[in-house]
Design an enzyme around this catalytic site. Structure first.
Site, PDB file in Angstrom:
ATOM      1  N   ASP A  47      26.991 -18.163  15.496  1.00  0.00           N
ATOM      2  CA  ASP A  47      28.160 -17.569  16.495  1.00  0.00           C
ATOM      3  C   ASP A  47      28.609 -16.549  14.302  1.00  0.00           C
ATOM      4  OD1 ASP A  47      30.034 -16.422  17.888  1.00  0.00           O
ATOM      5  OD2 ASP A  47      31.627 -17.629  16.533  1.00  0.00           O
ATOM      6  N   GLU A 119      22.735 -17.587  20.570  1.00  0.00           N
ATOM      7  CA  GLU A 119      23.834 -18.120  19.503  1.00  0.00           C
ATOM      8  C   GLU A 119      22.712 -19.332  18.411  1.00  0.00           C
ATOM      9  OE1 GLU A 119      27.838 -16.129  19.221  1.00  0.00           O
ATOM     10  OE2 GLU A 119      27.758 -18.242  20.345  1.00  0.00           O
TER      11      GLU A 119
END
Length: 227
Positions: A47, A119
């Site tokens: 992320d 992610e």
């Protein structure tokens, strides 16, 4: 794993990183192997890497765009709806390691699981090969996967609609879920947006958030603001 690596254009030196990126917590909870780890930490890392690389691209690509609009563009690129769409494009759900309950409950097509795993893959690539292969992956599958990137092509339609409505005191927006359609593995939500009590737009999406964005886009088109 070879097929997935071929699809994403990156071959891992440490295959355990890819295995971890694909391991949902439900799988780990049922796993009897000591070294079995979920993808949550890799998701956290991915992320951050995604945010920095995307922000850097937008900063250099649009030198005349102000901070507020850049933030909206980045949010549209890296939101859950966008990431799960990118995950579906590379069939990431086919490679996930899920627990029995999550498997039977349609976890391979769950938006949150797909976005998190996407992610996590970014985090795994970053740890295995560094910033450059992570950047190439993000440019190909996130920035390039969204089509032509410009301040108008990528919009947060809900925010844009809310900003317009807020200029008129006493007016209020609300979103209402009408239902779902399609098979479990490709379910779509149907949502409408109301201005006070009047329906001004309807939309569909693989998540409620995506459907709300599409409904807001239709409302903006009705106002002559979006095509």
């Amino acid at each position: 794993m070879k097929e997935l690596q071929k699809t994403i254009g990156y071959e891992f030196r440490d295959k355990t990183l890819l295995n971890t990126a694909l391991s949902h917590s439900s799988f780990v909870n049922e796993c009897k192997t000591k070294n079995c780890v979920s993808n949550e930490r890799l998701e956290f890392l991915g992320d951050s890497v995604l945010g920095v690389i995307t922000a850097t691209y937008l900063y250099h690509a649009f030198p005349d765009v102000m901070e507020g609009e850049l933030t909206k563009m980045r949010s549209a690129l890296v939101c859950e709806g966008a990431l799960c769409a990118r995950a579906r494009e590379i069939s990431l759900g086919d490679y996930l390691r899920l627990g029995r309950g999550e498997e039977s409950g349609g976890g391979r097509q769950r938006d949150s699981i797909l976005a998190d795993a996407f992610e996590a893959v970014i985090g795994a690539i970053y740890l295995d090969g560094g910033e450059e292969p992570a950047r190439k992956f993000i440019h190909k599958f996130v920035i390039g996967g969204a089509g032509e990137v410009d301040p108008h092509a990528i919009r947060d339609y809900k925010t844009a609609l809310q900003e317009i409505v807020q200029k008129n005191p006493g007016e209020s927006l609300s979103y209402r879920t009408l239902g779902t359609c399609g098979p479990d593995h490709d379910k779509k939500f149907q949502v409408e947006v109301l201005l006070n009590s009047n329906v001004i737009g309807q939309g569909e999406g693989h998540s409620k958030k995506e459907a709300e964005q599409m409904a807001a886009k239709k409302a903006l088109a009705l106002m002559g603001i979006e095509r």
